[in-house]
Design a protein around this motif. Sequence first.
Motif, PDB file in Angstrom:
ATOM      1  N   GLU A  73       0.831  -1.210   0.000  1.00 54.90           N
ATOM      2  CA  GLU A  73       0.000   0.000   0.000  1.00 54.90           C
ATOM      3  C   GLU A  73       0.864   1.258   0.000  1.00 54.90           C
ATOM      4  OE1 GLU A  73      -3.445   2.160   2.763  1.00 54.90           O
ATOM      5  OE2 GLU A  73      -2.847   0.074   3.141  1.00 54.90           O
ATOM      6  N   MET A  74       1.935   1.253   0.791  1.00 50.67           N
ATOM      7  CA  MET A  74       2.834   2.400   0.832  1.00 50.67           C
ATOM      8  C   MET A  74       3.530   2.598  -0.517  1.00 50.67           C
ATOM      9  SD  MET A  74       6.177   2.964   3.307  1.00 50.67           S
ATOM     10  CE  MET A  74       7.007   1.502   2.664  1.00 50.67           C
ATOM     11  N   VAL A  75       4.034   1.519  -1.095  1.00 51.69           N
ATOM     12  CA  VAL A  75       4.741   1.598  -2.365  1.00 51.69           C
ATOM     13  C   VAL A  75       3.844   2.139  -3.465  1.00 51.69           C
ATOM     14  CG1 VAL A  75       5.818   0.199  -4.178  1.00 51.69           C
ATOM     15  CG2 VAL A  75       6.418  -0.193  -1.779  1.00 51.69           C
ATOM     16  N   ALA A  76       2.566   1.780  -3.430  1.00 51.16           N
ATOM     17  CA  ALA A  76       1.631   2.229  -4.467  1.00 51.16           C
ATOM     18  C   ALA A  76       1.526   3.746  -4.531  1.00 51.16           C
ATOM     19  CB  ALA A  76       0.254   1.615  -4.223  1.00 51.16           C
ATOM     20  N   THR A  77       1.762   4.431  -3.401  1.00 49.06           N
ATOM     21  CA  THR A  77       1.641   5.896  -3.388  1.00 49.06           C
ATOM     22  C   THR A  77       2.830   6.590  -4.040  1.00 49.06           C
ATOM     23  OG1 THR A  77       2.720   6.194  -1.216  1.00 49.06           O
ATOM     24  CG2 THR A  77       0.352   5.736  -1.221  1.00 49.06           C
ATOM     25  N   TRP A  78       3.906   5.855  -4.297  1.00 47.95           N
ATOM     26  CA  TRP A  78       5.107   6.490  -4.836  1.00 47.95           C
ATOM     27  C   TRP A  78       4.933   6.946  -6.273  1.00 47.95           C
ATOM     28  CZ3 TRP A  78       9.255   2.481  -2.875  1.00 47.95           C
ATOM     29  CH2 TRP A  78       9.275   2.514  -1.472  1.00 47.95           C
ATOM     30  N   ALA A  79       4.023   6.302  -6.994  1.00 50.61           N
ATOM     31  CA  ALA A  79       3.684   6.722  -8.367  1.00 50.61           C
ATOM     32  C   ALA A  79       2.240   6.306  -8.591  1.00 50.61           C
ATOM     33  CB  ALA A  79       4.613   6.083  -9.386  1.00 50.61           C
ATOM     34  N   SER A  80       1.336   7.062  -7.996  1.00 51.43           N
ATOM     35  CA  SER A  80      -0.071   6.680  -7.935  1.00 51.43           C
ATOM     36  C   SER A  80      -0.632   6.352  -9.317  1.00 51.43           C
ATOM     37  CB  SER A  80      -0.887   7.810  -7.304  1.00 51.43           C
ATOM     38  OG  SER A  80      -0.474   8.033  -5.982  1.00 51.43           O
ATOM     39  N   GLY A  81      -1.341   5.225  -9.375  1.00 51.30           N
ATOM     40  CA  GLY A  81      -2.013   4.841 -10.606  1.00 51.30           C
ATOM     41  C   GLY A  81      -1.137   4.155 -11.631  1.00 51.30           C
ATOM     42  N   ARG A  82       0.138   3.929 -11.323  1.00 50.22           N
ATOM     43  CA  ARG A  82       1.031   3.325 -12.315  1.00 50.22           C
ATOM     44  C   ARG A  82       1.392   1.874 -11.999  1.00 50.22           C
ATOM     45  NH1 ARG A  82       5.564   7.456 -14.259  1.00 50.22           N
ATOM     46  NH2 ARG A  82       5.320   6.156 -16.121  1.00 50.22           N
ATOM     47  N   GLY A  83       0.867   1.359 -10.893  1.00 52.85           N
ATOM     48  CA  GLY A  83       1.043  -0.052 -10.591  1.00 52.85           C
ATOM     49  C   GLY A  83       2.435  -0.471 -10.177  1.00 52.85           C
ATOM     50  N   VAL A  84       3.237   0.466  -9.643  1.00 52.37           N
ATOM     51  CA  VAL A  84       4.621   0.103  -9.292  1.00 52.37           C
ATOM     52  C   VAL A  84       4.666  -0.931  -8.180  1.00 52.37           C
ATOM     53  CG1 VAL A  84       5.585   2.303 -10.076  1.00 52.37           C
ATOM     54  CG2 VAL A  84       4.819   2.079  -7.702  1.00 52.37           C
ATOM     55  N   GLU A  85       3.596  -1.030  -7.375  1.00 55.34           N
ATOM     56  CA  GLU A  85       3.572  -2.001  -6.287  1.00 55.34           C
ATOM     57  C   GLU A  85       3.576  -3.442  -6.799  1.00 55.34           C
ATOM     58  OE1 GLU A  85      -0.744  -0.907  -7.179  1.00 55.34           O
ATOM     59  OE2 GLU A  85       1.229   0.072  -7.156  1.00 55.34           O
ATOM     60  N   ASN A  86       3.317  -3.635  -8.092  1.00 55.97           N
ATOM     61  CA  ASN A  86       3.355  -4.970  -8.683  1.00 55.97           C
ATOM     62  C   ASN A  86       4.772  -5.401  -9.058  1.00 55.97           C
ATOM     63  OD1 ASN A  86       0.480  -5.247  -8.641  1.00 55.97           O
ATOM     64  ND2 ASN A  86       0.370  -3.929 -10.441  1.00 55.97           N
ATOM     65  N   TYR A  87       5.718  -4.467  -8.987  1.00 58.19           N
ATOM     66  CA  TYR A  87       7.074  -4.741  -9.455  1.00 58.19           C
ATOM     67  C   TYR A  87       8.145  -4.595  -8.378  1.00 58.19           C
ATOM     68  CZ  TYR A  87       4.459  -4.035 -13.753  1.00 58.19           C
ATOM     69  OH  TYR A  87       3.519  -4.114 -14.742  1.00 58.19           O
ATOM     70  N   ILE A  88       7.877  -3.838  -7.332  1.00 56.14           N
ATOM     71  CA  ILE A  88       8.862  -3.652  -6.262  1.00 56.14           C
ATOM     72  C   ILE A  88       8.189  -3.791  -4.906  1.00 56.14           C
ATOM     73  CG2 ILE A  88      10.329  -2.117  -7.645  1.00 56.14           C
ATOM     74  CD1 ILE A  88       9.205   0.197  -5.902  1.00 56.14           C
ATOM     75  N   THR A  89       8.991  -4.097  -3.909  1.00 59.07           N
ATOM     76  CA  THR A  89       8.506  -4.143  -2.540  1.00 59.07           C
ATOM     77  C   THR A  89       9.628  -3.729  -1.606  1.00 59.07           C
ATOM     78  OG1 THR A  89       7.388  -5.528  -0.879  1.00 59.07           O
ATOM     79  CG2 THR A  89       9.174  -6.556  -2.101  1.00 59.07           C
ATOM     80  N   SER A  90       9.257  -3.258  -0.436  1.00 61.74           N
ATOM     81  CA  SER A  90      10.255  -2.963   0.585  1.00 61.74           C
ATOM     82  C   SER A  90      10.789  -4.274   1.154  1.00 61.74           C
ATOM     83  CB  SER A  90       9.625  -2.119   1.689  1.00 61.74           C
ATOM     84  OG  SER A  90      10.540  -1.905   2.746  1.00 61.74           O
TER      85      SER A  90
END
Length: 427
Positions: A402-419
């Motif tokens: 959820e946090m990662v998703a806010t780094w580039a909202s709407g671009r789905g980056v949370e599907n490719y990186i994680t903390s």
Amino acid sequence: MKRLHVHVAVEDLAQSTQFYSTLFASEPTVVKDDYVKWMLDDPRVNFAISTRPGRAAGVSHLGIQAEDEAELAEVYDRLARAERPTIEAKATTCCYAKSDKQWIADPQGVPWETFFTYGESTVYGEGSLARLKEIREAEAMPQAAPDPAGASAYCAPAGVTAAMDDAQIKEIVRARYGGIAEAAGADSCCAPASSCCGDTAAGTPADKSRQMGYSDAELAAVPDGANLGLGCGNPQGIAGLKPGEVVIDLGSGAGFDCFLAARQVGAGGRVIGVDMTHEMLKKARENAAKISAANVEFRLGELEHLPVADSTADAILSNCVINLVPDKAQVFREAFRVPKPGGRLAVSDVINIAPLPPELQADPTLLCGCVAGAAPAERIQTWLREAGFVDVRITPKPESREMVATWASGRGVENYITSAMVEARKP
């Protein structure tokens, strides 16, 4: 030496131009919409003023203008003997001039540049960022998709999609985080993109840090302005710091993790923060002065060449910074060099969990936004083991999605990186 160079950031260019013209009894040599310069002969000073959004008024930097390339080389040699980190910028466009230059900071963090100017430019420029603009225009690169609102602030010119070399990436990152440090104020953490990774979501730095795993007690223990909401986890939680230990923080920013570490190691311990951004160093030192933190110091340096002696530290910390460095293998070699035998590495960073699509991988806003520079866990493990570390462990944090998703909202980056938490030990 041709001239001493003094550059001052001002709030009202017209008012300051009138003041300095009166003071010097001389009309300006160069006048632009945002920049004015006097080439004075007595004393021999190249004095410039400029106005830039988000930059505080006051002395910006000092410098030495060389007569020719030979003298510039002599100054470079003297800088090397000063035994402080230097940053070289060849063929750079800045201040409406084309120059070769080298940057260094004095022990108080005041930036100095030495430079030889060999031509004029039609743009102000900011290091290699101006070169990126020139390359884009010269090669007529296709325009990239628009940035999310605010995500490109202090990062890179819109539309830069060509492959960038390591120096260009580092200049982008330096400009990004220098801008965040300068924009930080008492009422607002920073510019529109406030977190390490450029998110535009609402939330104070404290809110973001709670998401990363910091407690309210930790947040209350640091001076105001130290926590900029930068990071992707809490390396303190796995470091196991003890009284009397020496700690090094890689990419120390405004000093948040350094001040927390200083509380744990106590008066008998020591914390060294290393950062390549002059503005962050200035802010960190101001924060240290607020609480008279005698066991904390901040040094200018790049993570690939740490300004720290061999076998100095008991623990190495870092929070979402190594992913920003192009040569990560060299960072881990340096991170292995500076701990004592038995010293440990405790890092919070992002890892790549799926291949980034080409449009995300080439986006410069994501290079300085903790996304495009992430590496897979397997590669990080290899780098650590090749550097000499043992007991390597990388623990992904799926709850960071959820946090990662806010780094580039709407671009789905949370599907490719994680903390993830990265741990290792020097034998």
